[in-house]
Design an enzyme around this catalytic site. Structure first.
Site, PDB file in Angstrom:
ATOM      1  N   HIS A 129       3.395  -2.605  12.901  1.00  0.00           N
ATOM      2  CA  HIS A 129       4.004  -1.154  13.374  1.00  0.00           C
ATOM      3  C   HIS A 129       2.784  -0.221  13.527  1.00  0.00           C
ATOM      4  O   HIS A 129       3.279   0.887  14.118  1.00  0.00           O
ATOM      5  CB  HIS A 129       4.965  -0.895  12.195  1.00  0.00           C
ATOM      6  CG  HIS A 129       4.449  -0.221  10.792  1.00  0.00           C
ATOM      7  ND1 HIS A 129       4.292  -1.071   9.778  1.00  0.00           N
ATOM      8  CD2 HIS A 129       4.009   1.170  10.542  1.00  0.00           C
ATOM      9  CE1 HIS A 129       3.816  -0.008   8.992  1.00  0.00           C
ATOM     10  NE2 HIS A 129       3.524   0.972   9.251  1.00  0.00           N
TER      11      HIS A 129
ATOM     12  N   ASP B 177       4.414  -8.054   9.033  1.00  0.00           N
ATOM     13  CA  ASP B 177       3.966  -7.047   9.733  1.00  0.00           C
ATOM     14  C   ASP B 177       2.522  -6.899   9.873  1.00  0.00           C
ATOM     15  O   ASP B 177       1.782  -6.144   9.227  1.00  0.00           O
ATOM     16  CB  ASP B 177       4.627  -5.772   8.739  1.00  0.00           C
ATOM     17  CG  ASP B 177       4.682  -4.448   9.610  1.00  0.00           C
ATOM     18  OD1 ASP B 177       3.814  -4.349  10.622  1.00  0.00           O
ATOM     19  OD2 ASP B 177       5.044  -3.369   9.027  1.00  0.00           O
TER      20      ASP B 177
ATOM     21  N   SER C  50      -0.922   2.087   5.658  1.00  0.00           N
ATOM     22  CA  SER C  50      -0.419   0.906   6.499  1.00  0.00           C
ATOM     23  C   SER C  50      -1.531   0.197   6.929  1.00  0.00           C
ATOM     24  O   SER C  50      -2.224   0.797   7.731  1.00  0.00           O
ATOM     25  CB  SER C  50       0.877   1.433   7.434  1.00  0.00           C
ATOM     26  OG  SER C  50       1.926   1.316   6.782  1.00  0.00           O
TER      27      SER C  50
HETATM   28  N1  ARG Z   1       8.128   2.330   5.923  1.00  0.00           N
HETATM   29  C1  ARG Z   1       7.059   2.127   6.816  1.00  0.00           C
HETATM   30  C2  ARG Z   1       5.972   3.181   6.792  1.00  0.00           C
HETATM   31  O1  ARG Z   1       6.626   4.208   6.475  1.00  0.00           O
HETATM   32  C3  ARG Z   1       7.196   1.160   7.812  1.00  0.00           C
HETATM   33  C4  ARG Z   1       7.972   1.605   9.025  1.00  0.00           C
HETATM   34  C5  ARG Z   1       7.910   0.841  10.192  1.00  0.00           C
HETATM   35  N2  ARG Z   1       9.323  -0.009  10.387  1.00  0.00           N
HETATM   36  C6  ARG Z   1      10.576   0.623  10.656  1.00  0.00           C
HETATM   37  N3  ARG Z   1      11.475  -0.614  10.540  1.00  0.00           N
HETATM   38  N4  ARG Z   1      10.850   1.533  10.806  1.00  0.00           N
HETATM   39  O2  ARG Z   1       5.710   3.971   7.486  1.00  0.00           O
HETATM   40  N1  ASP Z   2       4.736   2.525   6.089  1.00  0.00           N
HETATM   41  C1  ASP Z   2       3.448   3.615   5.499  1.00  0.00           C
HETATM   42  C2  ASP Z   2       2.652   3.702   6.588  1.00  0.00           C
HETATM   43  O1  ASP Z   2       2.949   3.464   7.805  1.00  0.00           O
HETATM   44  C3  ASP Z   2       3.093   3.070   4.260  1.00  0.00           C
HETATM   45  C4  ASP Z   2       3.613   3.706   3.237  1.00  0.00           C
HETATM   46  O2  ASP Z   2       4.461   4.931   3.240  1.00  0.00           O
HETATM   47  O3  ASP Z   2       3.765   3.171   2.129  1.00  0.00           O
HETATM   48  O4  ASP Z   2       1.422   3.957   6.523  1.00  0.00           O
END
Ligand code: ARG
Ligand code: ASP
Length: 775
Positions: free
Chosen positions: A89, A225, A658
């Site tokens: 991502h 990921d 991330s």
């Molecule tokens: N929640 C994770 C982080 O904030 C990854 C998000 C990416 N994946 C998604 N299905 N949107 O940013």
């Molecule tokens: N998914 C998040 C990122 O993209 C990480 C988090 O908020 O735990 O940095």
């Protein structure tokens, strides 16, 4: 002699009280202070390294393997030839940019089978930390105690510019200086930024995004990921603009990869660039977030997501057009829901109020303290009161009004309109025209006016009904008078007349402006609406919002300084601010709700279960993965017929972490961080050790996908795989002295480097801003 049984009894008693010595620790720590603050505790938890092994200015250390990836994520070096590991991502934008219908790397994945096939990404950077320094004294030098906040800030900016200049003159390095603890302290990071970063490998989205929004922010998780890039450097191994002649960068250190896996109770640490946390907010702020702001933003996005879901289900074209937008709207929406629940479950408001009561008692117990801190809580109260109506207006303008694509897009034309109205020089107008023209195709490629019209009606109705009439911009007053508050009727007018609903309309408007015809923006109903709301924001919301937040910053500076005096035994860590930090914790299961316990790891088994359930489109998998599973063909990466996929630990992480490496007790790589559990997303505001977990891809799953699934074993060949307790540190003879920041470039080279640096910074800022805006 105390019998073993008694010891066991006391141990059990402590555990039942939740007082275990192995309790995971909260905090995102500064690498240069680890020795002083954390080393012994980290070692108690099982770490076999020293603070100097993690961060050193005398020899190469783990920090030399860590980069800020593009300014919005983290990455780590995993080969002597510049191979960089981060999240899928995080590399998503690049993977998407290289994709076309013919070469759909998002769907199919991408693997460079040799160096020639690696794909350059203009604008993408990777930044190493050369060293860091405490520069508090220099930055606060010459500021009178009674300086106003404005005077103080101006003096600080002058000092920062001076120290940055002095610290980097004659080098190709940059210096980042940021406030810590609301400006009580300042630290400088000397950085080295590489600008030729190429895409090497990415799994198909059905692996890299497996579970999609359905599983986002959730455990148990099964997402592969990760993606792979490579840093390229000039012939001298220093940063260079893209050139086919550049060579793979040779890092001072790359992380050896452990095949030994993780067990419950293992020590772990996360080394990376966390973006933003607010751990020291008062109860007033938490109350606002939990009771007002989050519910409002969640409600608005709920409404929007329902419309998008419906239209995306009804049409494949819309589904593709809105995939990325939907993902980013849903990401923050889901996080806020978890955050509010977590705040409540952790009793945050009451706990904060209790702390504030203690603070007041402590302050009143001494005349000098009373003088300095006695009034603080009342001041907080007063300032948060002053934000009533302001914060909520801001939320509705940013989330509801700017959540309508037409309004957001029209806002983009504000500058052009201003220039036209002011009869500005043609050159400036042309620059705007050019900028806007470039964006047209991109906007309309992913725009469906009928969907946006539904969003318009729903979101503006919320704004109109939820916000006090006294706080309405002119445009909403007009809807009351002319349309009796019926936004469907108003939408019919806007979407039939505004030039912003079609590509042809926008192109014609720009052509007319170019031809010197009358300015079409001023008379456009869509532009008028956007303008009215933006004008209200600029004149009625922003001034108070900014002023009060400046006041609050000063109050927090004082509050945190006071807290640190009051709680001398407590170790304080500064809020995350996109600078390099270390978090540590242990591999640990948790209980999301009474009676349920989640294991600390997942396996390929779970992917097959989810795929077979057919519960969501997000669970579709590639046939090849199923074949490998059926044949249990896991190579050296599986254990006991199982293929590990992801695991959790109690590291304190946030957005920006991330892609961060998760490192074991010996300094070896065991995984890549990519998310948190839903129950733990309040950790940006308060840390609850029972519930907060970070989620990582098991490094063995990454290797399995690269080697067995993609057949890109040549990449595994260049990594350093280990399966024992050998130290993950740079070999002694390879521990070169880190070069001091000495002049090494000619004036001309320096100018070139600085120009490139500025460009990269601008690009990163833009990216970061976009990321914040879409979330
Ligand atoms: N929640 C994770 C982080 O904030 C990854 C998000 C990416 N994946 C998604 N299905 N949107 O940013
Ligand atoms: N998914 C998040 C990122 O993209 C990480 C988090 O908020 O735990 O940095």
């Amino acid at each position: 002699m105390i019998s073993k049984r008694i010891v066991a009894f006391f141990a059990a008693a402590f555990l039942s009280l939740g007082i275990s010595t192995a309790r995971p620790d909260e905090g995102m720590w500064l690498p240069m202070l680890l020795k002083q603050l954390n080393e012994s505790e980290m070692q108690k938890k099982g770490m076999k390294l020293s603070a100097e092994d993690i961060y050193s200015i005398n020899q190469s250390s783990l920090k030399d393997a860590i980069v800020s990836f593009g300014g919005f994520c983290t990455g780590e070096m995993i080969s002597a030839e510049g191979l960089l590991l981060t999240n899928h991502h995080c590399g998503y934008g690049q993977i998407q940019n290289h994709s076309s219908v013919k070469n759909d790397y998002l769907t199919e994945g991408f693997w460079a089978m040799n160096r020639q096939q690696e794909l350059p990404n203009p604008g993408l950077t990777a930044t190493f930390i050369v060293r860091m320094d405490d520069v508090t004294k220099q930055i606060l030098a010459g500021i009178p105690a009674n300086a106003s906040e404005t005077e103080r800030e101006a003096a600080i900016q002058r000092n920062i510019a001076k120290v940055r200049q002095e610290s980097t003159a004659g080098t190709h390095y940059d210096a980042v200086i940021r406030p810590y603890f609301y400006g009580n302290e300042y630290y400088m990071y000397i950085t080295e930024t590489f600008r030729d970063i190429r895409l090497v490998g990415a799994p198909p989205s059905s692996i890299g995004k497996f579970g999609g929004d359905t599983d986002n922010w959730m455990w148990p998780r099964h997402t592969g990921d990760f993606s792979l890039f490579r840093i390229y450097a000039g012939a001298d191994n220093k940063p260079a603009d893209y050139s086919p002649n550049n060579k793979p960068y040779q890092p001072k250190h790359h992380l050896p990869i452990s095949l030994s896996g993780v067990n419950e109770g293992d020590f772990t640490m996360v080394f990376g660039f966390p973006g933003r946390t607010n751990e020291y907010l008062t109860s007033h702020a938490i109350q606002e977030i939990q009771e007002v702001s989050n519910p409002a933003k969640i409600k608005i996005r709920d409404t929007k997501l329902n419309i998008l879901n419906e239209d995306m289900k009804a049409s494949d074209a819309v589904r593709i057009q809105y995939a990325a937008k939907h993902a980013s709207v849903a990401n923050a929406w889901k996080k806020w829901i978890g955050e509010s629940r977590g705040l409540r479950k952790a009793n945050t408001i009451a706990r904060k109020q209790e702390l504030e009561k203690q603070f007041n008692q402590w302050a009143s117990a001494d005349a000098a303290r009373k003088q300095q801190y006695g009034n603080l809580m009342a001041q907080f109260e007063k300032n948060y009161k002053a934000l009533e109506g302001i914060t909520i207006s801001r939320d509705y303008i940013l989330e509801a009004a700017q959540g309508v694509e037409l309004i957001k897009y029209a806002t983009d034309f504000t500058k052009l309109n201003e220039l036209l109205e002011a009869k500005a020089p043609q050159q400036e107008i042309n620059a705007q025209l050019e900028r806007l023209e470039k964006g047209i195709a991109g906007f309309f490629k992913n725009y469906n006016a009928p969907t946006d019209k539904k969003v318009f009606v729903a979101l503006l109705s919320l704004y109109y009904n939820d916000i006090d009439q006294k706080l309405h911009p002119e445009a909403l007053k007009m809807v009351r008078q002319k349309y009796k508050g019926d936004f469907s009727k108003y939408a019919d007018e806007v979407y039939s007349k505004s030039l912003f609903t079609s590509e042809a309309g926008v192109r014609k408007a720009l052509a007319d402006i170019k031809a010197g015809k009358a300015n079409p923006l001023n008379n456009d109903v869509g532009f008028q609406l956007a303008n009215s709301i933006n004008e209200y924001y600029r004149t009625q919301v922003l001034p108070t919002y900014t002023q009060v937040n400046d006041n609050l910053n000063l109050l927090y500076r004082s509050y945190v300084a006071g807290l640190r005096q009051m709680q001398q035994d407590r170790k304080f860590y500064p809020d995350a601010n996109s600078t390099l930090r270390v978090a540590y914790g242990i591999v640990e299961p948790y209980e999301p709700v009474d009676g349920v316990k989640y294991k600390h790891y997942t396996t390929l088994e779970g992917i097959m279960e989810k795929a077979a359930s057919g519960a969501a489109e997000d669970y579709a998998i590639p046939a090849k993965l199923k074949q490998l599973y059926d044949a249990k063909d896991y190579g050296p990466y599986g254990v006991d017929g199982q293929m590990p996929v992801a695991f959790i630990a109690s590291n304190h992480t946030t957005g920006g972490n991330s892609g961060s490496p998760i490192i074991n007790a010996n300094g070896q790589l065991i995984g890549t961080n990519f998310d948190r559990n839903w129950e733990g997303t309040m950790s940006d505001l308060t840390y609850n050790p029972d519930q907060v977990r970070n989620i990582s891809v098991d490094v063995r799953y990454m290797l399995f996908i690269v080697d067995k699934f993609a057949g890109a074993g040549h990449l595994v060949q260049e990594m350093t795989l280990v399966s024992d307790d050998t130290s993950g540190l740079p070999q002694v003879d390879a521990r070169k002295k880190v070069e001091a920041a000495k002049p090494e470039l000619s004036k001309k080279e320096l100018r070139r480097a600085e120009k490139a640096k500025r460009k990269a910074e601008k690009e990163a800022k833009k990216k970061a801003k976009e990321a914040v805006e879409v979330d």
